[in-house]
Enzyme design. Structure first.
Site, PDB file in Angstrom:
ATOM      1  N   TRP A 150       0.788  -1.224   0.000  1.00  0.00           N
ATOM      2  CA  TRP A 150       0.000   0.000   0.000  1.00  0.00           C
ATOM      3  C   TRP A 150       0.827   1.283   0.000  1.00  0.00           C
ATOM      4  O   TRP A 150       0.284   2.367  -0.150  1.00  0.00           O
ATOM      5  CB  TRP A 150      -0.931   0.026   1.210  1.00  0.00           C
ATOM      6  CG  TRP A 150      -0.323  -0.455   2.498  1.00  0.00           C
ATOM      7  CD1 TRP A 150      -0.422  -1.707   3.032  1.00  0.00           C
ATOM      8  CD2 TRP A 150       0.491   0.294   3.421  1.00  0.00           C
ATOM      9  NE1 TRP A 150       0.276  -1.794   4.218  1.00  0.00           N
ATOM     10  CE2 TRP A 150       0.837  -0.568   4.483  1.00  0.00           C
ATOM     11  CE3 TRP A 150       0.957   1.611   3.459  1.00  0.00           C
ATOM     12  CZ2 TRP A 150       1.626  -0.162   5.564  1.00  0.00           C
ATOM     13  CZ3 TRP A 150       1.746   2.019   4.522  1.00  0.00           C
ATOM     14  CH2 TRP A 150       2.070   1.139   5.556  1.00  0.00           C
ATOM     15  N   ASN A 151       2.145   1.201   0.137  1.00  0.00           N
ATOM     16  CA  ASN A 151       2.923   2.434   0.243  1.00  0.00           C
ATOM     17  C   ASN A 151       3.273   3.053  -1.107  1.00  0.00           C
ATOM     18  O   ASN A 151       3.437   4.261  -1.222  1.00  0.00           O
ATOM     19  CB  ASN A 151       4.193   2.203   1.078  1.00  0.00           C
ATOM     20  CG  ASN A 151       5.101   1.157   0.475  1.00  0.00           C
ATOM     21  OD1 ASN A 151       4.645   0.155  -0.074  1.00  0.00           O
ATOM     22  ND2 ASN A 151       6.398   1.379   0.564  1.00  0.00           N
ATOM     23  N   LYS A 174      -2.591  -9.145  -7.266  1.00  0.00           N
ATOM     24  CA  LYS A 174      -3.379  -8.978  -6.040  1.00  0.00           C
ATOM     25  C   LYS A 174      -2.819  -7.741  -5.326  1.00  0.00           C
ATOM     26  O   LYS A 174      -1.834  -7.809  -4.617  1.00  0.00           O
ATOM     27  CB  LYS A 174      -3.260 -10.212  -5.137  1.00  0.00           C
ATOM     28  CG  LYS A 174      -4.453 -10.402  -4.164  1.00  0.00           C
ATOM     29  CD  LYS A 174      -4.607  -9.332  -3.114  1.00  0.00           C
ATOM     30  CE  LYS A 174      -3.617  -9.521  -1.987  1.00  0.00           C
ATOM     31  NZ  LYS A 174      -3.859  -8.501  -0.882  1.00  0.00           N
ATOM     32  N   PRO A 175      -3.454  -6.574  -5.524  1.00  0.00           N
ATOM     33  CA  PRO A 175      -2.986  -5.379  -4.827  1.00  0.00           C
ATOM     34  C   PRO A 175      -3.421  -5.396  -3.367  1.00  0.00           C
ATOM     35  O   PRO A 175      -4.292  -6.174  -2.971  1.00  0.00           O
ATOM     36  CB  PRO A 175      -3.666  -4.238  -5.594  1.00  0.00           C
ATOM     37  CG  PRO A 175      -4.937  -4.843  -6.113  1.00  0.00           C
ATOM     38  CD  PRO A 175      -4.616  -6.296  -6.384  1.00  0.00           C
ATOM     39  N   GLY A 225       6.329  -6.563   0.292  1.00  0.00           N
ATOM     40  CA  GLY A 225       5.549  -6.433   1.514  1.00  0.00           C
ATOM     41  C   GLY A 225       6.369  -6.771   2.746  1.00  0.00           C
ATOM     42  O   GLY A 225       7.592  -6.593   2.774  1.00  0.00           O
ATOM     43  N   GLU A 247      10.694  -8.508  -2.164  1.00  0.00           N
ATOM     44  CA  GLU A 247      11.216  -7.204  -1.760  1.00  0.00           C
ATOM     45  C   GLU A 247      10.521  -6.858  -0.457  1.00  0.00           C
ATOM     46  O   GLU A 247       9.337  -6.521  -0.441  1.00  0.00           O
ATOM     47  CB  GLU A 247      10.948  -6.160  -2.844  1.00  0.00           C
ATOM     48  CG  GLU A 247      11.832  -4.933  -2.734  1.00  0.00           C
ATOM     49  CD  GLU A 247      11.246  -3.885  -1.820  1.00  0.00           C
ATOM     50  OE1 GLU A 247      11.596  -3.900  -0.616  1.00  0.00           O
ATOM     51  OE2 GLU A 247      10.450  -3.068  -2.283  1.00  0.00           O
ATOM     52  N   CYS A 281      10.266   1.721   1.689  1.00  0.00           N
ATOM     53  CA  CYS A 281      11.170   0.646   2.102  1.00  0.00           C
ATOM     54  C   CYS A 281      12.624   1.071   2.006  1.00  0.00           C
ATOM     55  O   CYS A 281      13.473   0.574   2.759  1.00  0.00           O
ATOM     56  CB  CYS A 281      10.912  -0.606   1.271  1.00  0.00           C
ATOM     57  SG  CYS A 281      11.087  -0.362  -0.509  1.00  0.00           S
ATOM     58  N   GLU A 374      11.550  -1.907  11.679  1.00  0.00           N
ATOM     59  CA  GLU A 374      11.054  -0.981  10.672  1.00  0.00           C
ATOM     60  C   GLU A 374       9.924  -0.135  11.259  1.00  0.00           C
ATOM     61  O   GLU A 374       8.896  -0.658  11.686  1.00  0.00           O
ATOM     62  CB  GLU A 374      10.552  -1.752   9.448  1.00  0.00           C
ATOM     63  CG  GLU A 374      10.225  -0.867   8.269  1.00  0.00           C
ATOM     64  CD  GLU A 374       9.884  -1.661   7.025  1.00  0.00           C
ATOM     65  OE1 GLU A 374      10.357  -1.299   5.934  1.00  0.00           O
ATOM     66  OE2 GLU A 374       9.148  -2.660   7.151  1.00  0.00           O
TER      67      GLU A 374
END
Length: 510
Positions: A150-151, A174-175, A225, A247, A281, A374
């Site tokens: 979502w970022n 698949k978003p 994600g 990633e 990220c 994070e």
């Protein structure tokens, strides 16, 4: 009130999710969750459509992807508006983070495809050279599943999809359920550009839908994600011996050397820690500044951060998902309780949306979550170090290894320190821009992921390189085939002695 909430199911029992803007908490839409059967049906269509798409010349597929740039320009305002509604990010960031690299990547990969995916004649060495010829052809893997966060919902969907399609695969996206319509725009744009409907499809939903895709009839998964989900996907792919590109999270370190340009370094510290509300990220999550310049650097950072505005349409927008707010608050409070100093901000503002005030934290140590986990928020966390060697040691003291940055005027120093950093990439006097450099392999080490996107071999990560070994002369029989004889052994002995018994000849045949 949550940003994503369960609604009453449909009349036939299908799950529904309502979406709200993190900037205003106003309703911005809903989605119907794709079931496991829906995912299986999409994969079946993709499987049936893929051979026809792969049969098209690479040049034709590239022309379609290149045409998507024109579609992007035409649909730009609609895409940006959707991204802004679902994430609350400022228009400048919707353009800079989503649209600029989207146009560039489509243009770049479509230009590379014909060369990078063409059959390759590869020269052989030594005794094989006069006997055989080697051709490498690049076969599509088949059906690729792309799961995105979502970022950066649009660009992080579009980039892997375009690469997979150019390589001749069909794709099911698949978003994130937090930004589903922003991710779906990648599919809409490519359909309008000419990609057939069954070759590129979208399924919507949460982890349940994602799991159905991962466990479905798939030939590769490209996932961006969280670390936890990434490890589950890696395990699922391993059981079926299919590849995956992961990633995952980052805790990128910024090293500020004694010779750094402090104006640029302080500006970079604030911007690279806070843009996209810190939800990048490859954003800066921790800063190590050499003690001799620390006082001046910290004061400049404090002044620059104090000028940053937050709120709807301001410099710093909301956190895109309300669940992230709890993590940011927890990390700041943990730092405060363990002796850190909050120079600026340090608290949330949820009167209208999901905001966290731009924050500067100093006197941090490595026993604090804010320097190890994070955070994904608009936080500048600064730690003093004795020298550059200590900075490298502290930067490596982390479970993540996605990227990093070194602020110095000395290019040789950047290369020297980069070779000591256990991270996927290093940038001088900048940071997050590395993802936008199409030529640079992008991927993390340690818990930051597996595999790479972008770079010279990006398109080839979605194919199988099949070597085909050809005869040069069409001989009826090889010298070492049955029946064996004394002459056979003598020939081999002579070959070994001739090719490898002399150092000069050895160099010629390697």
């Amino acid at each position: 009130m949550a940003i994503v909430e369960q609604l009453e199911p449909t009349a036939d029992g299908r799950r529904r999710l309502e979406l709200r803007s993190p900037a205003t908490r106003e309703r911005v839409g809903e989605i119907e969750v794709s079931t496991a059967d829906d995912v299986a049906a999409a994969l079946a269509k993709a499987r049936a459509a893929q051979p026809g798409w792969a049969a098209r010349p690479v040049k034709e597929r590239a022309a379609i992807i290149r045409n998507a740039v024109s579609v992007l320009l035409k649909r730009r305002d609609e895409i940006v508006e959707t991204v802004m509604q679902e994430t609350g990010k400022p228009r400048v960031e919707a353009l800079a983070v989503e649209m600029v690299p989207a146009c560039d990547f489509l243009n770049y990969w479509s230009g590379r495809a014909t060369k990078d995916l063409a059959d390759e004649n590869r020269r052989l060495h030594g005794y094989m050279l006069p006997l055989k010829k080697l051709v490498i052809n690049y076969q599509p893997l088949g059906v690729v599943g792309v799961i995105t966060p979502w970022n950066g919902p649009f660009i992080l969907s579009l980039n892997p999809i375009a690469q997979a399609l150019l390589a001749g695969n069909s794709v099911v996206l698949k978003p994130s359920e937090v930004t589903p319509h922003s991710g779906e725009w990648a599919v809409k744009v490519l359909h309008e550009a000419g990609v057939p409907k069954d070759v590129l499809q979208v399924v919507h939903g949460d982890g349940e839908t994602g799991a159905a895709l991962v466990n479905g009839d798939i030939d590769k998964i490209s996932f961006t994600g969280s670390v936890g989900t990434g490890k589950k996907i890696a395990a699922a792919c391993a059981t079926r011996l299919i590849p995956c590109t992961l990633e995952l999270g980052g805790k990128d370190a910024m090293i500020v050397c004694a010779d750094a340009d402090l104006d640029r370094a302080s500006l970079g510290a604030v911007y690279l820690s806070m843009f996209n509300t810190g939800q990048v990220c490859v954003g800066v999550e921790r800063i190590y500044v050499v003690d001799s310049i620390a006082d001046e650097f910290i004061e400049q950072v404090r002044k620059r951060a104090a000028e940053v505005t937050y709120g709807r349409g301001k410099d710093v927008g909301p956190l895109f998902w309300d669940r992230q707010l709890e993590i940011v608050e927890k990390h700041v409070e943990d730092a405060r309780s363990k002796g850190a100093t909050i120079l600026l901000g340090g608290e949330s503002d949820t009167a209208e949306g999901v905001f966290f005030k731009p924050t500067v934290v100093v006197d941090v140590t490595h026993d604090m979550d804010i320097m190890q986990q994070e955070t994904f928020g608009p936080i500048v966390a600064i730690m003093r170090v004795r020298d550059e060697e200590e900075a490298v040691r502290m930067a490596n003291d982390c479970q993540y290894g996605l990227s990093g940055s070194v602020f110095t005027k000395d290019k040789d120093k950047v290369v020297r320190l980069a070779k000591q950093l256990k991270t996927g990439s290093v940038v001088q006097n900048d940071a997050s821009v590395i993802y936008g450099v199409a030529e640079a392999p992008f991927g993390g080490r340690k818990d930051s992921g597996m595999g790479q996107v972008n770079g010279r071999d990006a398109l080839r990560s979605f194919v199988h390189p099949q070597p085909v070994l050809l005869d040069r002369w069409g001989l009826k029989k090889e010298n070492i085939w049955y029946p064996y004889s004394e002459a056979t052994a003598a020939t081999l002995e002579k070959t070994i002695g001739t090719l490898f018994g002399n150092k000069f000849i050895r160099r010629l045949v390697r």
